[in-house]
Write an enzyme that holds these catalytic residues in place. Structure first.
Site, PDB file in Angstrom:
ATOM      1  N   ALA A 158      39.464   0.205  -9.404  1.00 59.32           N
ATOM      2  CA  ALA A 158      39.872   1.582  -9.746  1.00 59.32           C
ATOM      3  C   ALA A 158      39.619   2.656  -8.694  1.00 59.32           C
ATOM      4  O   ALA A 158      40.229   3.721  -8.771  1.00 59.32           O
ATOM      5  CB  ALA A 158      39.206   1.993 -11.055  1.00 59.32           C
ATOM      6  N   ALA A 159      38.709   2.441  -7.728  1.00 58.89           N
ATOM      7  CA  ALA A 159      38.379   3.543  -6.798  1.00 58.89           C
ATOM      8  C   ALA A 159      39.477   3.747  -5.763  1.00 58.89           C
ATOM      9  O   ALA A 159      40.120   2.786  -5.360  1.00 58.89           O
ATOM     10  CB  ALA A 159      37.063   3.235  -6.093  1.00 58.89           C
ATOM     11  N   GLY A 164      42.981   7.303  -8.318  1.00 61.90           N
ATOM     12  CA  GLY A 164      44.328   7.865  -8.492  1.00 61.90           C
ATOM     13  C   GLY A 164      44.983   7.353  -9.762  1.00 61.90           C
ATOM     14  O   GLY A 164      45.512   8.128 -10.575  1.00 61.90           O
ATOM     15  N   ASP A 183      45.213  -3.157  -9.606  1.00 63.32           N
ATOM     16  CA  ASP A 183      45.776  -2.546  -8.389  1.00 63.32           C
ATOM     17  C   ASP A 183      44.966  -3.162  -7.249  1.00 63.32           C
ATOM     18  O   ASP A 183      43.960  -2.608  -6.809  1.00 63.32           O
ATOM     19  CB  ASP A 183      45.613  -1.027  -8.462  1.00 63.32           C
ATOM     20  CG  ASP A 183      46.299  -0.315  -7.312  1.00 63.32           C
ATOM     21  OD1 ASP A 183      47.368  -0.787  -6.869  1.00 63.32           O
ATOM     22  OD2 ASP A 183      45.766   0.711  -6.845  1.00 63.32           O
ATOM     23  N   CYS A 216      49.915  -2.167  -2.474  1.00 63.76           N
ATOM     24  CA  CYS A 216      50.641  -1.224  -1.600  1.00 63.76           C
ATOM     25  C   CYS A 216      51.026  -1.973  -0.322  1.00 63.76           C
ATOM     26  O   CYS A 216      50.840  -1.472   0.779  1.00 63.76           O
ATOM     27  CB  CYS A 216      49.823   0.023  -1.315  1.00 63.76           C
ATOM     28  SG  CYS A 216      48.260  -0.287  -0.516  1.00 63.76           S
TER      29      CYS A 216
HETATM   30  N1  SAM Z   1      43.557   1.847  -7.958  1.00 64.49           N
HETATM   31  C1  SAM Z   1      42.947   2.650  -6.918  1.00 64.49           C
HETATM   32  C2  SAM Z   1      43.553   4.029  -6.954  1.00 64.49           C
HETATM   33  O1  SAM Z   1      44.683   4.190  -7.428  1.00 64.49           O
HETATM   34  O2  SAM Z   1      42.892   4.983  -6.525  1.00 64.49           O
HETATM   35  C3  SAM Z   1      43.065   1.975  -5.568  1.00 64.49           C
HETATM   36  C4  SAM Z   1      42.486   0.604  -5.565  1.00 64.49           C
HETATM   37  S1  SAM Z   1      42.452  -0.171  -3.996  1.00 64.49           S
HETATM   38  C5  SAM Z   1      44.073  -0.609  -3.745  1.00 64.49           C
HETATM   39  C6  SAM Z   1      41.677  -1.686  -4.362  1.00 64.49           C
HETATM   40  C7  SAM Z   1      40.220  -1.598  -4.754  1.00 64.49           C
HETATM   41  O3  SAM Z   1      39.756  -2.939  -5.011  1.00 64.49           O
HETATM   42  C8  SAM Z   1      39.309  -1.033  -3.681  1.00 64.49           C
HETATM   43  O4  SAM Z   1      38.617   0.077  -4.190  1.00 64.49           O
HETATM   44  C9  SAM Z   1      38.354  -2.167  -3.348  1.00 64.49           C
HETATM   45  O5  SAM Z   1      37.033  -1.740  -3.104  1.00 64.49           O
HETATM   46  C10 SAM Z   1      38.408  -3.036  -4.586  1.00 64.49           C
HETATM   47  N2  SAM Z   1      38.053  -4.450  -4.313  1.00 64.49           N
HETATM   48  C11 SAM Z   1      37.780  -5.043  -3.123  1.00 64.49           C
HETATM   49  N3  SAM Z   1      37.493  -6.348  -3.282  1.00 64.49           N
HETATM   50  C12 SAM Z   1      37.581  -6.595  -4.598  1.00 64.49           C
HETATM   51  C13 SAM Z   1      37.382  -7.753  -5.394  1.00 64.49           C
HETATM   52  N4  SAM Z   1      37.057  -8.916  -4.859  1.00 64.49           N
HETATM   53  N5  SAM Z   1      37.532  -7.630  -6.727  1.00 64.49           N
HETATM   54  C14 SAM Z   1      37.894  -6.456  -7.282  1.00 64.49           C
HETATM   55  N6  SAM Z   1      38.100  -5.324  -6.569  1.00 64.49           N
HETATM   56  C15 SAM Z   1      37.945  -5.396  -5.259  1.00 64.49           C
END
Ligand code: SAM
Length: 457
Positions: free
Chosen positions: A113-114, A117, A181, A234
Site C-alpha cells: 500500500a505505501a 495513493g 499493486d 506500473c
Molecule cells: N499501492 C501503492 C500506491 O498506490 O501508493 C504503491 C505500491 S508500490 C507499486 C509496491 C509496494 O510493494 C512498495 O511499497 C514496496 O515496498 C512493497 N513491496 C516490496 N516487496 C514486497 C513484497 N515482497 N511483498 C509485498 N510488498 C512488497
C-alpha cells in the site's frame, strides 16, 4: 532518454505494428503526465475547483482524477495539500482502484500500500463505512503510508507492516476485495524517474515476475468466496503482467478473470493458447499514447472457496473508565456523533473502525483514528483526530484563506493572534478544510501542527 536495448526490443515485439511502436518511443521526448486526485472525504470536486488556483483537466481513468495542466512548484507545500484536499497521483495510477470498484461497507485489503495513493482512493470510495486494511511490508514506507492516511482524514483504516504471508494466513477469507499493486520493474516510471532505467535489466524483470506471482497466490487466501482480486503494476512487461496472471489462473482454477467495466487503455495481450479458457486480454493496459504513464490492471473473482473463517474481533480493551474519558474528550473537541468504539491502549485513546478483525501480532501501526494521548494527569488531542473531522464537526475553529500569510505561519509552526473569546483546543481550517489545531490562550493560538509536517523556513 537512453533506453536499454533489450527493453526497446521487447516493446517493439509487443506492438505488432511499427507505427504504434514509433508512437510509443516518441513519447520519451515528451514530459511525463502529472496529476492529482481530489479527496472527496474532505472536499467535493466543485468546491475544490473554486479554491485550487491551478489549471486541471478531468482524466478518464477514475472519478476525481485530473491532469495538472501547468507545472506547480513544490506542490506538497501548498496549504490545500497539507489539508488533505488532494493527493498527487498520475492519472493512470488511479485505474486499478476504478477496476476494484470499492463500495461503502465492504472490507478491503490493499496489500502493497505505501505510500498510499491507491489506499486513500479506496478510502474515499468507502465514504467512511466498511474497513480498509492498508499493509506495507517495509517499515519506513508504512510510516509514510500512515501519515498520508491521516492527512487525507481516513477514519476506517488499519495500517500494518507485515509480510503478506503472515497477514493473509491470519486474515484468511476475511476480505470482500483485495488489491495487489505489486512491486515491479517500473517501466511506466521511466519518464518520471529516469533512475528506474538504471535498475532495469531482463534479470530484474524475471525476479519481479517470480515475486509478483508469490504475492498474488498469498493474497488470494485473504478473500471471501465471490471476492474480487485486482492485480496491478506500473510496468509494460508481458512477463510481469499477462504472464503472472496466466500462471496464477492456471494454478488457481478457483479464480476467473473478469472484464473491466471502465473505458481506459486497451485490451492486454492473450498469452494463453486459443484452446484454453484463460484469456488474459480481459485485463487492461495503459501506455503513454493512451494518456497515462503506464499501468496494467487485471480483475479476478474467487468463484470457489475452501478458506477457513477468521477469528472475530478481539482487541485488548482497557478498563471501561478509560473508555468513558475517551468519549468525554471526543465531546469536548467535536460536535458530531462518535464514529467508532473508543478504547485506551498504551496511553493512547483510539477510535476503532467498525468490523475490525483480530489485530494481534500483525504489527499494526494504527487501527482507526488516534483521538488523544495521555499527558501527565491529563490528555492532549491528536492531530489525526482533527484531520478526520469536517469544519462543521469542530467545537471551535478558525478558517484561514489558502493564499493568506497566516496559513503559512501556522503551517510553519508559529503562534497566531486570534479572537480572545476562543479558549481551549481550536481546529484550524484552510478554505473551510481542517488542517490541524492549536490551543487558544489569551488571544494567542499556540501551535500544535506536528513538527515533522511543518513547512521549513
Ligand atoms: N499501492 C501503492 C500506491 O498506490 O501508493 C504503491 C505500491 S508500490 C507499486 C509496491 C509496494 O510493494 C512498495 O511499497 C514496496 O515496498 C512493497 N513491496 C516490496 N516487496 C514486497 C513484497 N515482497 N511483498 C509485498 N510488498 C512488497
Amino acid at each position: 532518454m537512453q533506453l536499454p536495448l533489450e527493453y526497446k526490443r521487447e516493446l517493439e515485439n509487443l506492438f505488432k505494428e511499427g507505427s504504434e511502436y514509433r508512437r510509443f518511443i516518441s513519447c520519451y521526448d515528451e514530459p511525463p503526465y502529472r496529476g492529482i486526485r481530489i479527496n472527496t472525504l474532505k472536499v467535493c470536486d466543485e468546491r475544490f475547483k473554486e479554491i485550487f488556483k491551478f489549471k486541471i483537466k478531468k482524466s478518464r481513468f477514475s472519478k476525481n482524477s485530473y491532469y495538472l495542466e501547468e507545472v506547480v512548484k513544490s506542490i506538497g507545500n501548498l496549504p490545500l495539500h497539507h489539508a488533505g484536499a488532494f493527493y498527487v497521483q498520475e492519472p493512470s495510477a488511479s485505474s486499478a482502484v476504478a477496476a476494484l470498484d470499492p463500495n461503502p461497507y465492504e472490507k478491503i485489503l490493499d496489500l502493497c500500500a505505501a505510500p498510499g495513493g491507491k489506499s486513500t482512493q479506496i478510502a474515499a470510495a468507502l465514504k467512511g463505512h466498511g474497513l480498509l486494511w492498508s499493509n506495507e511490508v517495509v517499515g519506513s514506507r508504512a510510516r509514510v503510508l500512515l501519515s498520508n492516511i491521516e492527512r487525507m482524514g481516513v477514519r476506517n483504516a488499519v495500517i500494518s507492516s507485515c509480510s503478506p504471508e503472515v497477514l493473509c494466513e491470519k486474515l484468511c477469507g476475511f476480505f470482500d476485495k483485495v488489491l495487489v499493486d505489486a512491486p515491479c520493474s517500473g517501466e511506466g516510471m521511466f519518464r518520471k524517474n529516469p533512475e528506474a532505467i538504471i535498475e532495469w535489466s531482463p534479470e530484474h524483470v524475471k525476479a519481479c515476475a517470480k515475486r509478483q506471482l508469490a504475492i498474488l497466490k498469498t493474497a488470494a487466501k485473504s478473500l471471501k468466496k465471490d471476492g474480487i482480486l485486482v492485480y496491478s503494476t506500473c510496468t509494460f512487461s508481458l512477463e510481469e503482467n499477462e504472464g503472472v496472471i496466466y500462471k496464477f489462473l492456471h494454478e488457481n482454477p478457483d479464480f476467473a478473470l473478469e472484464d473491466i467495466d471502465e473505458q481506459f487503455g486497451r485490451a492486454a495481450c492473450n498469452v494463453g493458447l486459443s484452446s484454453e479458457l484463460i484469456d488474459t486480454s480481459k485485463a487492461r493496459k495503459i501506455f503513454p499514447q493512451d494518456g497515462g504513464e503506464g499501468h496494467f490492471v487485471a480483475r479476478m473473482r474467487k468463484v470457489n472457496d475452501d478458506a477457513k473463517k477468521v477469528h472475530d474481533f478481539n482487541y485488548k480493551t482497557a478498563k471501561s473508565t478509560d473508555n468513558k474519558l475517551g468519549y468525554e474528550i471526543f465531546s469536548q473537541l467535536f460536535n458530531c456523533e462518535v464514529y467508532g468504539k473508543i478504547v485506551k491502549a498504551a496511553g493512547k485513546f483510539i477510535i476503532l473502525p467498525e468490523g475490525l478483525a483480530d489485530i494481534a501480532r500483525l504489527n499494526v501501526l494504527r487501527a482507526g483514528v488516534l483521538l488523544a494521548t495521555s499527558k501527565g494527569s491529563g490528555w492532549e488531542p491528536a492531530h489525526a483526530a482533527f484531520m478526520a473531522a469536517s469544519k462543521d464537526e469542530l467545537k471551535f475553529n478558525i478558517d484561514l484563506d489558502s493564499g493568506s500569510s497566516e496559513i503559512l505561519e501556522y503551517l510553519s509552526g508559529r503562534e497566531l493572534s486570534i479572537n480572545d473569546k476562543l479558549i481551549g483546543y481550536v481546529g484550524v481550517c484552510v478554505d473551510g478544510i481542517v488542517t490541524g489545531f492549536g490551543k487558544a490562550v489569551n488571544g494567542r493560538l499556540k501551535n500544535k501542527y506536528p513538527k515533522g509536517l511543518r513547512l521549513l523556513a
